[in-house]
Design an enzyme around this catalytic site. Structure first.
Site, PDB file in Angstrom:
ATOM      1  N   HIS A 199       0.757  -1.244  -0.166  1.00  0.00           N
ATOM      2  CA  HIS A 199      -0.180  -0.195   0.239  1.00  0.00           C
ATOM      3  C   HIS A 199       0.856   1.257   0.088  1.00  0.00           C
ATOM      4  O   HIS A 199       1.896   1.285   0.662  1.00  0.00           O
ATOM      5  CB  HIS A 199      -0.907   0.048   1.258  1.00  0.00           C
ATOM      6  CG  HIS A 199      -2.079   1.003   1.058  1.00  0.00           C
ATOM      7  ND1 HIS A 199      -1.944   2.389   1.384  1.00  0.00           N
ATOM      8  CD2 HIS A 199      -3.301   0.878   0.652  1.00  0.00           C
ATOM      9  CE1 HIS A 199      -3.227   2.941   1.318  1.00  0.00           C
ATOM     10  NE2 HIS A 199      -3.978   1.837   0.592  1.00  0.00           N
TER      11      HIS A 199
ATOM     12  N   ASP B 110      -7.891  -5.178   0.257  1.00  0.00           N
ATOM     13  CA  ASP B 110      -8.389  -6.320  -0.985  1.00  0.00           C
ATOM     14  C   ASP B 110      -8.075  -7.670  -0.608  1.00  0.00           C
ATOM     15  O   ASP B 110      -8.593  -8.596  -1.372  1.00  0.00           O
ATOM     16  CB  ASP B 110      -7.989  -5.832  -2.253  1.00  0.00           C
ATOM     17  CG  ASP B 110      -8.576  -4.292  -2.721  1.00  0.00           C
ATOM     18  OD1 ASP B 110      -9.442  -4.128  -2.247  1.00  0.00           O
ATOM     19  OD2 ASP B 110      -7.711  -3.568  -3.075  1.00  0.00           O
TER      20      ASP B 110
HETATM   21  N1  ACO Z   1       4.271  -7.583  -4.948  1.00  0.00           N
HETATM   22  C1  ACO Z   1       5.647  -7.923  -5.114  1.00  0.00           C
HETATM   23  N2  ACO Z   1       6.280  -6.538  -5.082  1.00  0.00           N
HETATM   24  C2  ACO Z   1       5.743  -5.547  -4.821  1.00  0.00           C
HETATM   25  C3  ACO Z   1       4.299  -5.650  -4.398  1.00  0.00           C
HETATM   26  C4  ACO Z   1       3.643  -6.719  -4.485  1.00  0.00           C
HETATM   27  N3  ACO Z   1       2.293  -6.744  -4.427  1.00  0.00           N
HETATM   28  N4  ACO Z   1       4.120  -4.071  -4.170  1.00  0.00           N
HETATM   29  C5  ACO Z   1       5.102  -3.393  -4.309  1.00  0.00           C
HETATM   30  N5  ACO Z   1       6.112  -4.164  -4.636  1.00  0.00           N
HETATM   31  C6  ACO Z   1       7.508  -4.040  -4.550  1.00  0.00           C
HETATM   32  C7  ACO Z   1       7.880  -3.127  -5.936  1.00  0.00           C
HETATM   33  O1  ACO Z   1       8.350  -3.845  -6.956  1.00  0.00           O
HETATM   34  C8  ACO Z   1       9.036  -2.296  -5.485  1.00  0.00           C
HETATM   35  O2  ACO Z   1      10.245  -3.018  -5.312  1.00  0.00           O
HETATM   36  P1  ACO Z   1      11.648  -2.380  -5.574  1.00  0.00           P
HETATM   37  O3  ACO Z   1      11.947  -1.272  -4.470  1.00  0.00           O
HETATM   38  O4  ACO Z   1      12.495  -3.703  -5.561  1.00  0.00           O
HETATM   39  O5  ACO Z   1      11.501  -1.848  -7.156  1.00  0.00           O
HETATM   40  C9  ACO Z   1       8.682  -1.817  -3.888  1.00  0.00           C
HETATM   41  O6  ACO Z   1       7.817  -3.262  -3.477  1.00  0.00           O
HETATM   42  C10 ACO Z   1       7.820  -0.725  -3.836  1.00  0.00           C
HETATM   43  O7  ACO Z   1       6.744  -0.606  -4.703  1.00  0.00           O
HETATM   44  P2  ACO Z   1       5.928   0.377  -5.281  1.00  0.00           P
HETATM   45  O8  ACO Z   1       5.180   0.099  -6.543  1.00  0.00           O
HETATM   46  O9  ACO Z   1       6.815   1.593  -5.601  1.00  0.00           O
HETATM   47  O10 ACO Z   1       5.011   0.984  -4.227  1.00  0.00           O
HETATM   48  P3  ACO Z   1       3.627   1.834  -4.386  1.00  0.00           P
HETATM   49  O11 ACO Z   1       3.526   2.546  -2.923  1.00  0.00           O
HETATM   50  O12 ACO Z   1       3.777   2.787  -5.412  1.00  0.00           O
HETATM   51  O13 ACO Z   1       2.499   0.862  -4.812  1.00  0.00           O
HETATM   52  C11 ACO Z   1       0.678  -0.744  -4.643  1.00  0.00           C
HETATM   53  C12 ACO Z   1       1.493   0.518  -4.053  1.00  0.00           C
HETATM   54  C13 ACO Z   1       0.151  -0.048  -5.995  1.00  0.00           C
HETATM   55  C14 ACO Z   1      -0.621  -0.748  -3.945  1.00  0.00           C
HETATM   56  C15 ACO Z   1       1.379  -1.848  -4.853  1.00  0.00           C
HETATM   57  O14 ACO Z   1       1.851  -2.412  -3.534  1.00  0.00           O
HETATM   58  C16 ACO Z   1       0.886  -3.082  -5.643  1.00  0.00           C
HETATM   59  O15 ACO Z   1       1.109  -2.903  -6.684  1.00  0.00           O
HETATM   60  N6  ACO Z   1       0.316  -3.948  -4.916  1.00  0.00           N
HETATM   61  C17 ACO Z   1      -0.555  -4.845  -5.394  1.00  0.00           C
HETATM   62  C18 ACO Z   1      -1.829  -4.497  -5.951  1.00  0.00           C
HETATM   63  C19 ACO Z   1      -2.748  -4.086  -4.818  1.00  0.00           C
HETATM   64  O16 ACO Z   1      -3.053  -5.148  -3.984  1.00  0.00           O
HETATM   65  N7  ACO Z   1      -3.566  -3.264  -5.228  1.00  0.00           N
HETATM   66  C20 ACO Z   1      -4.590  -2.554  -3.860  1.00  0.00           C
HETATM   67  C21 ACO Z   1      -4.119  -1.454  -3.150  1.00  0.00           C
HETATM   68  S1  ACO Z   1      -5.432  -1.040  -1.959  1.00  0.00           S
HETATM   69  C22 ACO Z   1      -6.235  -0.146  -2.727  1.00  0.00           C
HETATM   70  O17 ACO Z   1      -6.189   0.511  -3.777  1.00  0.00           O
HETATM   71  C23 ACO Z   1      -7.703  -0.143  -2.032  1.00  0.00           C
END
Ligand code: ACO
Length: 428
Positions: free
Chosen positions: A305, A362
């Protein structure tokens, strides 16, 4: 408050700071460009507050979410969804009389214009419910042209009530159309969640009594989704509203924004991921390995998140509801076992620990929706029903803010410099 000082080349500018009611300090860069010619670059608005807002408060480090100051744990335990909808929009919890009047006014608007049925019937039977909901929400504006003025508080109020009343009917009717079943009219003697369940699952050939365990759980799920600060869809609602587009168009934009798998669409994606794991023998380690593989774009859906970096308080409550609902309905779902195992494996893995990736709202909600009988591709519209009061509150806050401005971000242009157009026969 002390000022922040920005120094660049030979220029120095003092930037005023502003402190929020929970002590968060913001540097106000409103005069930055005018005084220095500089702009800021902040991808995904990760450090930028576009507005002051009094609707909901999130502390991502401590795992706190409050609506108008009230912890969501208490609201989920002690209030109905419409009570919370009232709180979000009007700022205070209603008295008994105020709540009764509010509920009564919502029930007065649950019907759709009969000719809206043709709208549902214009879609293919397998159309995604989020696309239908967004289109139907946009279409509502054409039925209520007298209540579209974004500067008229009475119009905002009646349109907000119409939306809260009609969105569940639109969701249920799109499902009935898909199933080839007769549309079920809203029964106003039922409370909000039971009325929705009745429209979804009853058929004229037999009596349908909404299950109280399911109705109460749905009520709590709606509350837990009701607002979440300046998230992607709330920002979309505000952005469209900032150009003084009408409230229906703005909410439709929020629905579209919510549909993406990185936002509300994740609840559907989680369930599909869990189903894939079960279908391929139940081994969660392969899925975890894929999520960690930087050459694979796959992410562990329902994990991570932007704001919560320790735990998502909604996820903790929802996990408990999943166990209760399945227990009380006497159902065992192998997907819940897989979800718990996946959570355990991920939470003890350095990749997830280092990046502070925890289950989000979620992760468990889909398992509950599935136990309730909702098809997977309807999970995100359930999120939308819950989030609607939040969107309306955010929209109203902006529409009534004398300092609100049209959203018009700057950009760091990195394209070609000025050049002349070569006649087409000389290009090669
Ligand atoms: N699985 C694996 N790796 C992940 C995940 C995940 N679910 N989420 C983040 N990471 C990793 C990224 O690859 C990144 O790694 P790095 O530093 O080696 O490049 C690091 O964690 C940071 O990720 P960001 O994308 O920069 O984090 P951000 O805060 O922008 O993204 C998000 C948040 C979009 C929710 C992300 O965690 C994600 O895509 N999660 C999966 C989708 C999801 O569950 N969405 C629902 C969110 S809740 C809502 O909207 C109601």
């Amino acid at each position: 408050m002390p000022e922040a000082v920005l120094r660049f080349e030979d220029k120095e500018i003092a930037l005023p700071t502003e402190v929020g009611s929970e002590g968060e300090i913001a540097v106000d860069i409103g005069r930055l460009r005018a005084e220095t010619g500089l702009i800021t670059l902040d991808r995904g608005f990760a450090n930028t507050a576009e507005t002051r807002s009094a609707v909901s408060y999130i502390d991502g480090e401590k795992g706190i979410l409050r609506y108008r100051g009230y912890p969501i744990e208490q609201l989920a335990d002690r209030c109905s969804f419409l009570e919370v909808a009232y709180l979000l929009q009007y700022g205070e919890l209603p008295t008994k009389a105020e709540l009764e009047a509010y509920e009564e006014s919502i029930t007065r608007h649950t019907l759709l214009r009969e000719d809206m049925k043709h709208l549902f019937e214009a879609f293919p039977h397998d159309a995604h419910p989020m696309q239908i909901l967004a289109s139907a929400t946009s279409a509502l504006a054409t039925y209520y042209p007298d209540a579209l003025d974004p500067l008229d508080e009475e119009a905002i109020d009646i349109s907000s009530r119409r939306l809260i009343a009609k969105v569940p009917t639109m969701v249920a009717w799109s499902y009935k159309y898909r199933m080839g079943q007769p549309y079920v009219y809203p029964r106003n003697d039922l409370e909000y969640s039971s009325r929705f369940l009745h429209m979804m699952f009853s058929v004229p050939s037999e009596e349908y009594v909404p299950n109280e365990v399911i109705a109460r759980a749905l009520n709590v799920l709606f509350i837990l989704h009701a607002d979440h600060g300046q998230n992607c869809s709330a920002s979309a609602v505000r952005l469209v509203g900032s150009g003084q587009a009408n409230i229906f168009s703005s909410i439709a934009a929020g629905i579209h924004a919510l549909s993406g798998p990185l936002h509300g669409g994740a609840n559907q994606a989680v369930l599909e991921m869990l189903e894939d794991i079960v279908a391929s023998g139940g081994d969660v380690s392969k899925t975890v390995a894929r999520a960690k593989d930087k050459n694979d774009p796959f992410r562990l859906m329902g994990f991570g998140h932007r704001v919560y970096k320790n735990f998502d308080p909604r996820a903790q409550l929802i996990k408990k509801i999943a166990e209760d609902v399945l227990g009380q309905l006497g159902r065992h779902d192998p997907l819940l076992d897989v979800a718990m195992e996946l959570e355990q494996v991920a939470l003890s893995d350095d990749y997830f620990i280092e990046r502070r990736l925890y289950p989000n709202v979620d992760f468990y909600s889909g398992i509950i929706y599935r136990a309730m009988g909702f098809p997977t591709d309807m999970f995100t519209v359930l999120f939308a029903i819950g989030r609607l009061p939040g969107w309306l509150s955010q929209w109203r806050e902006q529409a009534t803010d004398p300092k609100a401005m049209i959203f018009r971000p700057r950009q760091v242009y990195v394209g070609a410099n000025a050049r002349d157009v070569t006649p087409i026969d000389q290009r090669g």
